[in-house]
Design a protein around this motif. Sequence first.
Motif, short mmCIF file in Angstrom:
data_model
loop_
_atom_site.label_atom_id
_atom_site.label_comp_id
_atom_site.label_asym_id
_atom_site.label_seq_id
_atom_site.Cartn_x
_atom_site.Cartn_y
_atom_site.Cartn_z
N ASP A 194 108.57 56.56 59.24
CA ASP A 194 108.08 56.73 57.86
C ASP A 194 106.59 56.56 57.87
OD1 ASP A 194 110.16 57.30 56.23
OD2 ASP A 194 110.78 55.20 56.01
N GLN A 195 105.88 57.67 57.85
CA GLN A 195 104.43 57.57 57.95
C GLN A 195 103.79 57.43 56.60
OE1 GLN A 195 103.61 60.68 60.86
NE2 GLN A 195 101.57 59.79 61.08
N VAL A 196 102.76 56.58 56.53
CA VAL A 196 101.95 56.49 55.32
C VAL A 196 100.93 57.62 55.44
CG1 VAL A 196 100.42 55.02 53.97
CG2 VAL A 196 102.18 53.99 55.40
N ARG A 239 97.69 39.99 53.25
CA ARG A 239 99.13 39.84 53.47
C ARG A 239 99.87 39.74 52.14
NH1 ARG A 239 102.79 34.84 55.89
NH2 ARG A 239 104.74 35.88 55.39
N CYS A 242 100.51 42.99 50.61
CA CYS A 242 101.51 43.77 51.35
C CYS A 242 102.90 43.19 51.14
CB CYS A 242 101.18 43.79 52.84
SG CYS A 242 99.64 44.62 53.24
N ASP A 243 103.02 41.88 51.21
CA ASP A 243 104.32 41.23 51.03
C ASP A 243 104.92 41.59 49.68
OD1 ASP A 243 104.05 40.02 53.46
OD2 ASP A 243 104.12 37.95 52.72
N SER A 249 102.56 47.99 54.23
CA SER A 249 102.32 46.94 55.23
C SER A 249 101.27 47.37 56.25
CB SER A 249 103.62 46.59 55.95
OG SER A 249 104.25 47.76 56.42
N ASP A 250 101.17 48.67 56.45
CA ASP A 250 100.20 49.22 57.40
C ASP A 250 98.75 48.92 56.99
OD1 ASP A 250 99.28 51.01 59.48
OD2 ASP A 250 98.84 52.42 57.87
N GLN A 252 97.60 45.99 56.04
CA GLN A 252 97.24 44.57 56.18
C GLN A 252 96.11 44.35 57.18
OE1 GLN A 252 100.42 41.57 56.62
NE2 GLN A 252 99.09 40.64 58.14
N GLN A 255 94.50 38.41 61.08
CA GLN A 255 94.88 37.90 62.40
C GLN A 255 96.10 38.63 62.95
OE1 GLN A 255 96.45 33.93 62.26
NE2 GLN A 255 96.23 33.58 64.45
N THR A 256 97.06 38.90 62.07
CA THR A 256 98.31 39.48 62.54
C THR A 256 98.50 40.88 61.99
OG1 THR A 256 99.56 38.51 60.72
CG2 THR A 256 99.29 37.16 62.68
N GLY A 257 97.41 41.45 61.47
CA GLY A 257 97.44 42.83 61.00
C GLY A 257 96.36 43.61 61.75
N LYS A 258 95.62 44.43 61.01
CA LYS A 258 94.55 45.21 61.65
C LYS A 258 93.26 44.39 61.70
CE LYS A 258 96.60 49.46 61.49
NZ LYS A 258 97.79 48.98 60.81
N ILE A 274 92.11 31.87 56.31
CA ILE A 274 91.57 32.10 57.67
C ILE A 274 92.26 33.27 58.36
CG2 ILE A 274 90.81 29.69 57.98
CD1 ILE A 274 93.06 29.43 60.02
N GLN A 275 93.53 33.49 58.04
CA GLN A 275 94.22 34.61 58.68
C GLN A 275 93.64 35.95 58.24
OE1 GLN A 275 95.88 32.15 57.05
NE2 GLN A 275 97.46 31.31 58.38
N LYS B 125 106.54 37.59 67.03
CA LYS B 125 105.77 38.63 67.73
C LYS B 125 104.58 38.02 68.43
CE LYS B 125 102.42 40.32 64.28
NZ LYS B 125 101.79 41.52 63.74
N GLN B 126 104.09 36.89 67.93
CA GLN B 126 102.97 36.26 68.60
C GLN B 126 102.90 34.79 68.25
OE1 GLN B 126 99.97 38.67 66.56
NE2 GLN B 126 98.51 37.01 66.57
N GLY B 169 100.32 53.09 61.11
CA GLY B 169 100.64 54.33 60.39
C GLY B 169 101.94 54.29 59.62
N GLY B 170 102.72 53.23 59.73
CA GLY B 170 103.94 53.19 58.93
C GLY B 170 105.05 52.35 59.52
N VAL B 171 106.27 52.71 59.20
CA VAL B 171 107.43 51.95 59.66
C VAL B 171 108.29 52.85 60.55
CG1 VAL B 171 109.51 50.70 58.98
CG2 VAL B 171 107.42 50.47 57.63
N ARG B 187 107.08 40.36 57.38
CA ARG B 187 107.93 40.78 56.26
C ARG B 187 109.42 40.57 56.53
NH1 ARG B 187 102.63 41.68 55.31
NH2 ARG B 187 102.63 43.38 56.80
#
Lengths: 325, 275
Positions: A194-196, A239, A242-243, A249-250, A252, A255-258, A274-275, B125-126, B169-171, B187
């Motif tokens: 499922d692409q954004v 986050r 996104c949550d 979610s893409d 975000q 630290q744990t996203g982009k 800080i994240q 995951k980390q 890019g997505g899920v 999530r």
Amino acid sequence: MADILVVAEISDGSLKKTTHSAIAFAREAAKGLGGGFSILALGQGARAAAQELAGFGAKSVLVTDDASLANYVAERFENTVIEAAKQGGYAVVVATASSFGKDLMPRVAVALDAGFASDIAAVKAEGGKLVYKRPMFAGNAYGYCTLTTSVQVVTVRQSEFAPAEPSGGSSPAQDFPLAPPSPGAERVEFVSFDQVKSSRPSLGEAKVVVSGGRALKERFNEIIEPLADSLGAAIGASRAACDAGYAPSDYQVGQTGKIVAPRLYVAAGISGAIQHLAGMKGSKVIVAINKDPDAPIFQVADYGLVGDLFQIVPELTQAVRANKG
Amino acid sequence: MKILVPLKRVADPDNANKIKIPAGGAAIDTTGLEWKPNPFDEYAVETALRLTENGATPKTRAGEVVVVTFGPKETEATLRQALATGADKAVRVDAKDGELDGALVARALKTLVEREKPDLVLMGKQAVDGDSNQVGQMLARLLGWPQATFAATIKEEGGALLVGREVDGGVLSLRVKLPAVVTVDLRIVAPTSVYSKQTAPTFKYNEGVRFAALPAIMQAKKKPLAEVKLAELSADAALRIQYSTFEPPPARKAGIKVKDVPDLVNRLKNEAKVL
Ligand SMILES: Cc1cc2nc3c(=O)[nH]c(=O)nc-3n(C[C@H](O)[C@H](O)[C@H](O)COP(=O)(O)OP(=O)(O)OC[C@H]3O[C@@H](n4cnc5c(N)ncnc54)[C@H](O)[C@@H]3O)c2cc1C
Ligand SMILES: Nc1ncnc2c1ncn2[C@@H]1O[C@H](COP(=O)(O)O)[C@@H](O)[C@H]1O
């Protein structure tokens, strides 16, 4: 001979720009080791990608183009990378720490019994050995590390290695045979992606990023998109946004996203946990818009504007448009 | 379903900016910070519980959840916490943090998996101290089991899991047949992220992880917690990665507050030159 193998990222049949950061690493590391580098183009569409990759100064571009590689699945890709690494006797195998590189490269490392360093921010050679610098603790420390094995596998942080520019020349393309899938492959089935879809620049490449936080609520797109478009920016999010489903979610950042480091980062309605900071502190200029004058985001912002974002952001959008006008 | 969850304790991640790096940078000093379970591992425990129950009757476990940590004696507190939220048994692999790297943890976990024979390994995951994001992938390769990293949703189907992965890019959805290794993303603890076969598709969990009630904390003290020597699980204890020095990131100086939008635009244009 101490050469480097770059694993290119090919998705949807085309070369991804993340690859250019791995090439930038390879150029630096090759200089340090006194060798060169090759590129493995692996995936459906690799042949076309190999042409794009011919002008970067690689000794060769290995091409594995196969219909079974239309969708990335680690178990179908990894053995070709492992075989290419073995046959070429490469000292270092590198990919960018995108979700592709993160998923694939730790597996390649254990298969080669090679040391692995993830998400590195810099490399230097000391006495013929490579020393890697890695961010840890949400970017609150950098560790300098070496790998004890002769073959080494790394992933590099896209925001820390500026994309390599073509250097001319024409690297010879060489077919490389597809290796058989791993034992687990028959038990993994690709179902869907499922692409954004977006016409905006991707977060990793954008020169400007506009991010929104929890404060945006259901009006995330209505408020953020016009500002992003007026600036030619990519859109990011915290986050919390996104949550809550205000943003995909893409988007975000953190630290744990982009991890992003654009020329300009605008944070609207983001407190600055800080994240989150871990993902954008490297930006050249940071603008924060927040109604709380004590929000931690102001501690890293070059320009802070205290007030209601629902008023400020549309006003800023108008002003940016007028400025361009 | 039997699920193994590797669980690491980390220095309080919400105060990671309070770590100290003494002059010379030989080590990272986390004194003064509380130990917390790695958040992603807490999410993995919650996910394991959701997969071994009917969401409507969470006190009955349909299956078994085994938690394992690699660390010194004091990390048993982290395991007890997981037992109190519903895990059935725990294993501590005795090791000092400095004796471990990701590849060694993965090699040792492989042996432990061969002993425990779970249907699924679920993990974070980390770990947010080292931020490596590697052990799950390494373990899957060593076991030859299918892997699904960065899971945001999991739906149990007979003998398989349908996993929605958060990727660039997505899920991306994968179906993995068990036994498998799955690493979880943020999530995964949303209300409608995880469905076991027993849980009704209309059921909604509370956001986040469950907390242990006081009686459960008392009961957890009686649940089995075994200690295993690292050397029993991996004869090869050599580290593949060695850190020499650490340094803090360059400090970012706080900027200024601007008075209004025209002031901001003017400065972005003429001072910062980014417009
Ligand atoms: C394991 C783990 C990993 C994480 N990874 C990430 C990550 O990668 N990225 C990330 O972002 N977070 C991450 N987080 C979450 C992080 O800790 C914070 O919870 C999150 O960043 C908060 O998002 P926020 O700033 O949007 O929300 P909040 O902290 O709720 O802040 C909202 C802000 O909006 C302001 N505001 C409200 N209304 C208005 C208005 N009308 N006008 C202007 N301002 C307004 C408020 O003053 C407040 O400062 C992670 C957490 C954990 C545990
Ligand atoms: N010392 C440890 N003890 C138990 N589990 C660990 C340990 N180190 C890593 N892990 C597991 O591996 C996952 C990924 O960690 P890492 O690859 O170090 O980022 C964590 O979320 C844990 O599930």
